[in-house]
Design an enzyme around this catalytic site. Structure first.
Site, PDB file in Angstrom:
ATOM      1  N   ARG A 144       0.685   5.792  -7.355  1.00 45.60           N
ATOM      2  CA  ARG A 144       1.638   4.762  -7.770  1.00 45.60           C
ATOM      3  C   ARG A 144       1.264   4.184  -9.138  1.00 45.60           C
ATOM      4  O   ARG A 144       1.367   2.987  -9.372  1.00 45.60           O
ATOM      5  CB  ARG A 144       1.702   3.631  -6.740  1.00 45.60           C
ATOM      6  N   ARG A 148       5.701  -0.793 -10.614  1.00 44.05           N
ATOM      7  CA  ARG A 148       6.021  -2.210 -10.725  1.00 44.05           C
ATOM      8  C   ARG A 148       4.953  -3.111 -11.292  1.00 44.05           C
ATOM      9  O   ARG A 148       5.239  -4.233 -11.657  1.00 44.05           O
ATOM     10  CB  ARG A 148       6.472  -2.725  -9.354  1.00 44.05           C
ATOM     11  N   ARG A 180      13.121   0.121 -16.892  1.00 41.42           N
ATOM     12  CA  ARG A 180      13.991   0.273 -15.726  1.00 41.42           C
ATOM     13  C   ARG A 180      15.265  -0.552 -15.856  1.00 41.42           C
ATOM     14  O   ARG A 180      16.328  -0.139 -15.412  1.00 41.42           O
ATOM     15  CB  ARG A 180      13.252  -0.228 -14.467  1.00 41.42           C
ATOM     16  N   ASP A 213      10.623   9.594  -5.619  1.00 43.95           N
ATOM     17  CA  ASP A 213      10.188   8.974  -4.368  1.00 43.95           C
ATOM     18  C   ASP A 213      10.203  10.024  -3.266  1.00 43.95           C
ATOM     19  O   ASP A 213      10.939  11.009  -3.352  1.00 43.95           O
ATOM     20  CB  ASP A 213      11.093   7.804  -3.973  1.00 43.95           C
ATOM     21  N   TYR A 240      10.306   6.967   8.847  1.00 39.05           N
ATOM     22  CA  TYR A 240      11.394   6.172   8.243  1.00 39.05           C
ATOM     23  C   TYR A 240      12.754   6.597   8.785  1.00 39.05           C
ATOM     24  O   TYR A 240      13.640   5.765   8.998  1.00 39.05           O
ATOM     25  CB  TYR A 240      11.396   6.334   6.721  1.00 39.05           C
TER      26      TYR A 240
HETATM   27  O1  1CP Z   1       3.384   6.740  -9.844  1.00 43.53           O
HETATM   28  C1  1CP Z   1       3.748   7.281  -8.803  1.00 43.53           C
HETATM   29  O2  1CP Z   1       3.023   7.416  -7.812  1.00 43.53           O
HETATM   30  C2  1CP Z   1       5.117   7.933  -8.839  1.00 43.53           C
HETATM   31  C3  1CP Z   1       6.107   7.837  -7.943  1.00 43.53           C
HETATM   32  C4  1CP Z   1       6.135   7.411  -6.460  1.00 43.53           C
HETATM   33  C5  1CP Z   1       5.503   7.990  -5.350  1.00 43.53           C
HETATM   34  C6  1CP Z   1       4.482   9.114  -5.338  1.00 43.53           C
HETATM   35  C7  1CP Z   1       6.963   6.356  -5.974  1.00 43.53           C
HETATM   36  C8  1CP Z   1       7.798   5.482  -6.810  1.00 43.53           C
HETATM   37  N1  1CP Z   1       6.861   6.344  -4.608  1.00 43.53           N
HETATM   38  C9  1CP Z   1       5.976   7.322  -4.204  1.00 43.53           C
HETATM   39  C10 1CP Z   1       5.579   7.690  -2.853  1.00 43.53           C
HETATM   40  C11 1CP Z   1       5.998   6.888  -1.682  1.00 43.53           C
HETATM   41  N2  1CP Z   1       7.164   6.174  -1.495  1.00 43.53           N
HETATM   42  C12 1CP Z   1       5.248   6.806  -0.482  1.00 43.53           C
HETATM   43  C13 1CP Z   1       3.954   7.533  -0.237  1.00 43.53           C
HETATM   44  C14 1CP Z   1       2.779   6.911  -0.870  1.00 43.53           C
HETATM   45  C15 1CP Z   1       2.438   5.484  -0.523  1.00 43.53           C
HETATM   46  O3  1CP Z   1       2.189   5.203   0.666  1.00 43.53           O
HETATM   47  O4  1CP Z   1       2.391   4.673  -1.440  1.00 43.53           O
HETATM   48  C16 1CP Z   1       5.941   6.000   0.408  1.00 43.53           C
HETATM   49  C17 1CP Z   1       5.528   5.590   1.807  1.00 43.53           C
HETATM   50  C18 1CP Z   1       7.153   5.599  -0.241  1.00 43.53           C
HETATM   51  C19 1CP Z   1       8.219   4.776   0.337  1.00 43.53           C
HETATM   52  C20 1CP Z   1       8.582   3.674  -0.594  1.00 43.53           C
HETATM   53  N3  1CP Z   1       9.404   3.837  -1.670  1.00 43.53           N
HETATM   54  C21 1CP Z   1       8.138   2.334  -0.584  1.00 43.53           C
HETATM   55  C22 1CP Z   1       7.202   1.738   0.458  1.00 43.53           C
HETATM   56  C23 1CP Z   1       7.979   1.084   1.531  1.00 43.53           C
HETATM   57  C24 1CP Z   1       7.173   0.784   2.766  1.00 43.53           C
HETATM   58  O5  1CP Z   1       7.726   0.953   3.853  1.00 43.53           O
HETATM   59  O6  1CP Z   1       6.011   0.399   2.638  1.00 43.53           O
HETATM   60  C25 1CP Z   1       8.726   1.691  -1.674  1.00 43.53           C
HETATM   61  C26 1CP Z   1       8.579   0.263  -2.067  1.00 43.53           C
HETATM   62  C27 1CP Z   1       9.526   2.667  -2.358  1.00 43.53           C
HETATM   63  C28 1CP Z   1      10.296   2.491  -3.605  1.00 43.53           C
HETATM   64  C29 1CP Z   1       9.534   2.925  -4.807  1.00 43.53           C
HETATM   65  N4  1CP Z   1       9.013   4.194  -4.977  1.00 43.53           N
HETATM   66  C30 1CP Z   1       8.408   4.286  -6.209  1.00 43.53           C
HETATM   67  C31 1CP Z   1       8.566   3.027  -6.866  1.00 43.53           C
HETATM   68  C32 1CP Z   1       8.076   2.723  -8.268  1.00 43.53           C
HETATM   69  C33 1CP Z   1       9.252   2.181  -5.969  1.00 43.53           C
HETATM   70  C34 1CP Z   1       9.660   0.750  -6.234  1.00 43.53           C
HETATM   71  C35 1CP Z   1      11.065   0.704  -6.668  1.00 43.53           C
HETATM   72  C36 1CP Z   1      11.353  -0.408  -7.633  1.00 43.53           C
HETATM   73  O7  1CP Z   1      10.935  -0.338  -8.800  1.00 43.53           O
HETATM   74  O8  1CP Z   1      12.058  -1.336  -7.204  1.00 43.53           O
END
Ligand code: 1CP
Length: 339
Positions: free
Chosen positions: A19, A23, A32, A68, A144
């Site tokens: 990540r 953010r 963004r 994502d 999910y």
């Molecule tokens: O830098 C990076 O890692 C690039 C991109 C990336 C990756 C690899 C994003 C961007 N998400 C993920 C993986 C991801 N997404 C996982 C697996 C890894 C982890 O556990 O962190 C999971 C579970 C998600 C699901 C997800 N998508 C969540 C978590 C929700 C929860 O239930 O806990 C969230 C908040 C997102 C949205 C998201 N994905 C990525 C970003 C930057 C965001 C935030 C969106 C925004 O800017 O509003």
């Protein structure tokens, strides 16, 4: 990075952060703008810029595709929204729900992912910076899809597992095929390493993990073109299933902070390299304390086949950028192995 993943000799461990794009970076929020997260994933130029930001801004040594784990789910015809985590329009809970999932046409339904990878690879080739692709693991995607959104206990998912195993079995099979096709398509588009995120698999007891999760990892490790791109397996909260992670056949095991790297190195032996595993919250510490923790991780992982420095889970929105820079700076300052 590639050598560390394969267990070949390196001067020092490479460093990147899960990540790392996102953010906690003001530049991410500025680029963004007000658009939706999915729109950003589909906007090739914007996604390329967001993927590259951590290289310049925080000194990471590898680039991960900005996207994502839920993007390939769109190819199954499932409606997904982000608030900010994934929310599924119509949760998948019955045999009919599984049967209704579309046969995925990845190149046709999410062509932007592969275009982003091709552009990133072209941009990174001259500097020899490695490019990572990724996918959510079948169990985490199923979590999910069944629950409809994130959850603390995933009780709906576990109810399916214990009360209607055939439905979950069918869903995991579909998701395993999707994941294999998706990762191989990313490799064909230029990903040099691929990471499988099984964020929620650790909620299972060991016996259920062996029955439900390990076979999906083994199928993926067997069918993904690992000779072209090593496979990293991340399991959150998986200290109790470390031996099963080793058995998965993945090239690299990405561990959270609950696992001791020295112990993991003993258990993995020559079968896998390690990635990790600083607690992301530790990036709030003063720079010298972060540097000391980085040296400690490198020392603990020195007996491993290979080591990639990373966090134990992703950067948080509140992660201080200065802490991330201290982390990569300390990694880059590590003395050459054996020195
Ligand atoms: O830098 C990076 O890692 C690039 C991109 C990336 C990756 C690899 C994003 C961007 N998400 C993920 C993986 C991801 N997404 C996982 C697996 C890894 C982890 O556990 O962190 C999971 C579970 C998600 C699901 C997800 N998508 C969540 C978590 C929700 C929860 O239930 O806990 C969230 C908040 C997102 C949205 C998201 N994905 C990525 C970003 C930057 C965001 C935030 C969106 C925004 O800017 O509003």
């Amino acid at each position: 990075m590639l050598r560390a993943c394969r267990g070949e000799p390196v001067d020092r461990p490479p460093v990147w952060l899960m990540r790392q794009a996102g953010r906690y970076l003001p530049e991410y929020r500025a680029a963004r703008g007000a658009g939706s997260f999915l729109d950003a994933c589909r906007d090739v130029e914007l996604a390329v810029e967001l993927s590259l930001q951590p290289l310049r801004l925080v000194g990471s040594e590898a680039v991960i595709l900005f996207s994502d784990i839920f993007v390939p789910i769109l190819a199954l015809g499932v409606g997904v929204d982000f608030r900010p985590g994934p929310v599924v329009e119509r949760p998948i809970r019955t045999r009919d729900d599984v049967a209704r999932l579309a046969a995925p046409d990845l190149a046709g339904s999410i062509p932007y992912v592969f275009e982003i990878l091709r552009r990133l690879r072209a941009a990174l080739e001259p500097e020899q910076v490695p490019l990572l692709g990724f996918a959510g693991a079948p169990f985490t995607l199923a979590a999910y899809l069944v629950e409809g959104q994130g959850s603390r206990h995933f009780a709906g998912l576990k109810r399916l597992l214990y009360a209607e195993p055939a439905v979950l079995r069918a869903l995991l099979e579909r998701l395993t095929d999707l994941t294999v096709a998706y990762l191989n398509a990313q490799i064909a588009a230029g990903a040099q390493v691929v990471q499988l995120f099984d964020t929620w698999a650790g909620i299972l007891p060991r016996t259920e993990y062996r029955a439900w999760v390990l076979p999906t990892h083994q199928a993926i490790a067997e069918r993904v073109e690992r000779t072209r791109a090593p496979l990293i397996l991340y399991v959150n909260d998986g200290a109790h299933v470390l031996d099963e992670m080793v058995e998965s056949g993945a090239d690299v095991l990405s561990l959270d902070w609950r696992v001791e790297l020295a112990e993991a190195a003993r258990r993995a032996g020559r079968r896998a390299s390690l990635q990790g595993n600083l607690d992301p919250c530790a990036l709030a510490a003063p720079p010298e304390a972060i540097a000391e923790m980085v040296r400690g991780l490198a020392r603990a992982a020195a007996p491993a086949r290979g080591h990639v420095l990373n966090l134990g889970h992703g950067c948080l929105p509140e992660t201080p950028v200065a802490g991330v820079r201290a982390f990569t700076g300390a990694a880059r300052a590590l003395a050459p192995a054996g020195g």
